[in-house]
Design a protein around this motif. Structure first.
Motif, short mmCIF file in Angstrom:
data_model
loop_
_atom_site.label_atom_id
_atom_site.label_comp_id
_atom_site.label_asym_id
_atom_site.label_seq_id
_atom_site.Cartn_x
_atom_site.Cartn_y
_atom_site.Cartn_z
N GLN A 169 0.83 -1.21 0.00
CA GLN A 169 0.00 0.00 0.00
C GLN A 169 0.86 1.26 0.00
O GLN A 169 0.58 2.23 -0.72
CB GLN A 169 -0.93 0.00 1.21
CG GLN A 169 -1.88 1.19 1.24
CD GLN A 169 -2.73 1.24 2.49
OE1 GLN A 169 -2.49 0.51 3.45
NE2 GLN A 169 -3.72 2.13 2.50
N LEU A 170 1.93 1.28 0.79
CA LEU A 170 2.81 2.44 0.83
C LEU A 170 3.44 2.71 -0.54
O LEU A 170 3.47 3.86 -1.01
CB LEU A 170 3.92 2.23 1.87
CG LEU A 170 3.51 2.33 3.34
CD1 LEU A 170 4.62 1.82 4.24
CD2 LEU A 170 3.16 3.78 3.70
N LEU A 171 3.94 1.67 -1.18
CA LEU A 171 4.67 1.85 -2.43
C LEU A 171 3.76 2.23 -3.59
O LEU A 171 4.17 2.95 -4.49
CB LEU A 171 5.44 0.57 -2.78
CG LEU A 171 6.60 0.20 -1.85
CD1 LEU A 171 7.19 -1.14 -2.24
CD2 LEU A 171 7.68 1.28 -1.88
N VAL A 172 2.52 1.74 -3.56
CA VAL A 172 1.61 2.00 -4.68
C VAL A 172 0.70 3.19 -4.39
O VAL A 172 0.66 4.17 -5.14
CB VAL A 172 0.78 0.73 -5.00
CG1 VAL A 172 -0.22 1.02 -6.10
CG2 VAL A 172 1.71 -0.41 -5.42
N ALA A 173 -0.02 3.13 -3.27
CA ALA A 173 -0.96 4.21 -2.96
C ALA A 173 -0.26 5.45 -2.44
O ALA A 173 -0.86 6.53 -2.40
CB ALA A 173 -1.99 3.72 -1.93
N GLY A 174 1.01 5.33 -2.05
CA GLY A 174 1.70 6.46 -1.48
C GLY A 174 2.31 7.41 -2.49
O GLY A 174 2.84 8.46 -2.11
N GLN A 175 2.27 7.08 -3.76
CA GLN A 175 2.90 7.95 -4.75
C GLN A 175 2.05 8.22 -5.98
O GLN A 175 1.95 9.36 -6.43
CB GLN A 175 4.24 7.36 -5.18
CG GLN A 175 4.11 5.94 -5.73
CD GLN A 175 5.26 5.56 -6.63
OE1 GLN A 175 5.85 6.41 -7.29
NE2 GLN A 175 5.60 4.29 -6.65
N GLU A 176 1.41 7.20 -6.55
CA GLU A 176 0.68 7.40 -7.81
C GLU A 176 -0.43 8.43 -7.69
O GLU A 176 -0.61 9.26 -8.61
CB GLU A 176 0.12 6.06 -8.31
CG GLU A 176 -0.25 6.05 -9.78
CD GLU A 176 0.95 6.15 -10.71
OE1 GLU A 176 0.76 6.47 -11.90
OE2 GLU A 176 2.08 5.91 -10.26
N PRO A 177 -1.21 8.46 -6.59
CA PRO A 177 -2.23 9.52 -6.48
C PRO A 177 -1.64 10.92 -6.49
O PRO A 177 -2.25 11.85 -7.03
CB PRO A 177 -2.92 9.20 -5.16
CG PRO A 177 -2.70 7.73 -4.97
CD PRO A 177 -1.33 7.48 -5.50
N VAL A 178 -0.45 11.11 -5.89
CA VAL A 178 0.16 12.43 -5.90
C VAL A 178 0.62 12.78 -7.32
O VAL A 178 0.46 13.92 -7.78
CB VAL A 178 1.33 12.51 -4.92
CG1 VAL A 178 1.93 13.92 -4.91
CG2 VAL A 178 0.88 12.13 -3.51
N THR A 179 1.16 11.80 -8.03
CA THR A 179 1.50 12.01 -9.44
C THR A 179 0.27 12.50 -10.20
O THR A 179 0.33 13.49 -10.94
CB THR A 179 2.02 10.71 -10.07
OG1 THR A 179 3.29 10.38 -9.48
CG2 THR A 179 2.20 10.84 -11.58
N ASN A 180 -0.84 11.80 -10.02
CA ASN A 180 -2.06 12.17 -10.74
C ASN A 180 -2.60 13.53 -10.30
O ASN A 180 -3.11 14.30 -11.11
CB ASN A 180 -3.12 11.09 -10.54
CG ASN A 180 -2.77 9.79 -11.25
OD1 ASN A 180 -2.04 9.79 -12.25
ND2 ASN A 180 -3.26 8.68 -10.75
N GLN A 181 -2.47 13.84 -8.99
CA GLN A 181 -2.98 15.12 -8.52
C GLN A 181 -2.14 16.29 -9.05
O GLN A 181 -2.68 17.36 -9.33
CB GLN A 181 -3.00 15.15 -7.00
CG GLN A 181 -3.78 16.31 -6.41
CD GLN A 181 -5.28 16.21 -6.65
OE1 GLN A 181 -5.94 15.36 -6.09
NE2 GLN A 181 -5.82 17.08 -7.50
N ILE A 182 -0.85 16.07 -9.23
CA ILE A 182 -0.03 17.11 -9.87
C ILE A 182 -0.54 17.37 -11.28
O ILE A 182 -0.66 18.53 -11.71
CB ILE A 182 1.45 16.70 -9.89
CG1 ILE A 182 2.02 16.67 -8.46
CG2 ILE A 182 2.27 17.66 -10.75
CD1 ILE A 182 3.43 16.09 -8.38
N THR A 183 -0.90 16.31 -12.00
CA THR A 183 -1.35 16.50 -13.39
C THR A 183 -2.70 17.19 -13.44
O THR A 183 -2.90 18.12 -14.23
CB THR A 183 -1.42 15.17 -14.16
OG1 THR A 183 -2.46 14.33 -13.64
CG2 THR A 183 -0.09 14.43 -14.10
N THR A 184 -3.66 16.78 -12.59
CA THR A 184 -4.97 17.43 -12.65
C THR A 184 -4.87 18.90 -12.25
O THR A 184 -5.53 19.76 -12.84
CB THR A 184 -6.00 16.72 -11.75
OG1 THR A 184 -5.58 16.77 -10.39
CG2 THR A 184 -6.20 15.28 -12.16
N ALA A 185 -4.03 19.19 -11.24
CA ALA A 185 -3.86 20.57 -10.81
C ALA A 185 -3.23 21.41 -11.92
O ALA A 185 -3.68 22.53 -12.20
CB ALA A 185 -3.00 20.62 -9.55
#
Length: 428
Positions: free
Chosen positions: A251-267
């Motif tokens: 969970q840390l390795l997957v959920a801990g980074q990809e959502p932030v990557t995606n949030q940078i793009t949507t922002a």
């Protein structure tokens, strides 16, 4: 083509397709107008109950009748849920997102200190160094006119910065961090047993499981004071099972980074669509904390929550929901509810915010929320300050939105910026 009236919504409502992923908000608006809960259909064939309004979403996320453990799912859900194959499902899916109290409470207590607001705020300067280094190293391609450069912000920044931050925060040593493959993050995307991509999916899953075993062995042999080492110690002390340890690292390795990557793009997409807001934020960086909250409200990387289940048939917002059917909350739909946020489709840097639901609500509120906020503030502030004249390099309609069922973001973000940006700059 005219939009159907709310009463004409199909049952179930399909939640897939390129147009839906590009802009789901018109559909969410129709669903909110028609009622707080609807049956929906996912690409895998799973039907679920989707909650859309802000008030209903908040109540659902805090409803003690709804549990997250997959054992609660009924046979109809299990037949099409495209969950991980065994043995990986039993070995990697008993993490926080799929636990209920009291187990959830005990497991969450093990990770909260690592993501405590004061601790991650104290690391902000280090995160800024990472962001600047990525911009300094940004590979760029000159435009034909010679006055500007272009780059893919996902490939050279958004996909790298969150993982570098995560590795630092959880104590993943550099020799292991260098070997992590971003492709492993794709194992959370549903790939059904009959999908042609299932063999490749299972291969990625086995590779990731092998990597997690290496992380555990490394932290046991050379322990430090980071979160990963503490989790291994908790396992050796009998506080976690081997499966729970592997699942939490997963969970840390997957959920801990990809959502932030995606949030940078949507922002960034929304700022690029509103150049006046982008310019203001560049000129007034003190607005960044509030702007990050508004950008997350406007377009959240966590579009939908994961499954929840009722233990017995019950009423949910006026609708009878069978036991074991999956219940999902649309965080994006809730965050654009006009009853909660006036003029919700507008990016308003001066909005009197009030709490959005981008990080969820209740006992499953994202434990890494403080870290994600700092990451977004640093990322957006760095890109705006370091890349003057920032603009999309392709038409908006050509941006590739990820097909993920629960997440929202772009898989690439080609931009152009003024030539002066290619010169390395320090913060001074």
């Amino acid at each position: 083509m005219s939009q159907p009236e709310p009463s004409e919504l199909p049952d179930p409502v399909p939640l897939y397709g390129s147009e839906y992923k590009r802009d789901p908000y018109p559909l969410y608006a129709r669903m909110r107008e028609a009622g707080p809960i609807h049956r929906v259909l996912f690409p895998s064939g799973v039907t679920a109950w989707l909650v859309t309004g802000h008030e209903a979403a908040q109540k659902t996320l805090a409803d003690p009748r709804l549990g997250k453990n997959h054992d609660r799912g009924n046979d109809r859900w299990r037949a099409r849920a495209s969950i991980m194959p065994e043995p990986q499902h039993s070995q990697l899916q008993v993490h926080l997102l799929h636990q209920d109290p009291p187990k959830h409470t005990a497991m969450r207590r093990l990770v909260t200190d690592a993501f405590a607001p004061r601790r991650v705020e104290g690391m902000r300067a280090r995160f800024q160094e990472m962001a600047d280094a990525l911009v300094d190293a940004m590979p760029v391609e000159g435009n034909a006119d010679g006055d500007a450069d272009s780059a893919d912000l996902v490939q050279c920044f958004a996909a790298r910065f969150p993982f570098q931050v995560l590795a630092e925060v959880i104590g993943l040593p550099p020799h292991l961090a260098r070997r992590f493959r971003r492709e492993w993050g794709k194992v959370v995307a549903p790939v059904g047993p009959t999908d042609p991509g299932r063999p490749a999916y299972e291969a990625l899953l086995r590779e990731l499981q092998g990597y997690i075993a290496e992380v555990v062995a490394d932290r046991r042999e050379a322990p430090g004071d980071g979160l990963l080492s503490r989790l291994v110690t908790a396992r050796d002390a009998g506080e976690l099972t081997p499966e729970e340890l592997d699942s939490m690292i997963f969970q840390l390795l997957v959920a801990g980074q990809e959502p932030v990557t995606n949030q940078i793009t949507t922002a960034m997409v929304n700022l690029l669509r509103h150049p006046e807001a982008l310019a203001r934020l560049r000129d007034e960086p003190e607005l960044l904390p509030a702007a990050v909250e508004e950008l997350m409200r406007l377009d959240s990387a966590f579009e939908l929550t994961t499954w929840r289940f009722l233990a017995e048939d019950a009423d949910l917002h006026g609708t009878r929901v069978p036991a074991g059917d999956s219940v999902i909350v649309s965080l994006c739909a809730a965050n654009r509810d006009p009853e909660r946020f006036p003029d919700p489709d507008t990016l308003d840097l001066d909005r009197a915010q009030g709490p959005h639901l981008a990080f969820g609500h209740g006992i499953h509120f994202c434990p890494g929320a403080a870290l994600a906020r700092i990451e977004l503030q640093v990322a957006l502030g760095t890109l705006l300050a370091r890349l003057p004249g920032l603009r999309l390099a392709v038409p908006d309609g050509e941006l590739p939105w990820i097909p993920a069922v629960l997440g929202r973001g772009t898989s690439a973000l080609p931009v152009s910026f003024d030539r002066a940006a290619v010169c390395p700059m320090g913060r001074g």
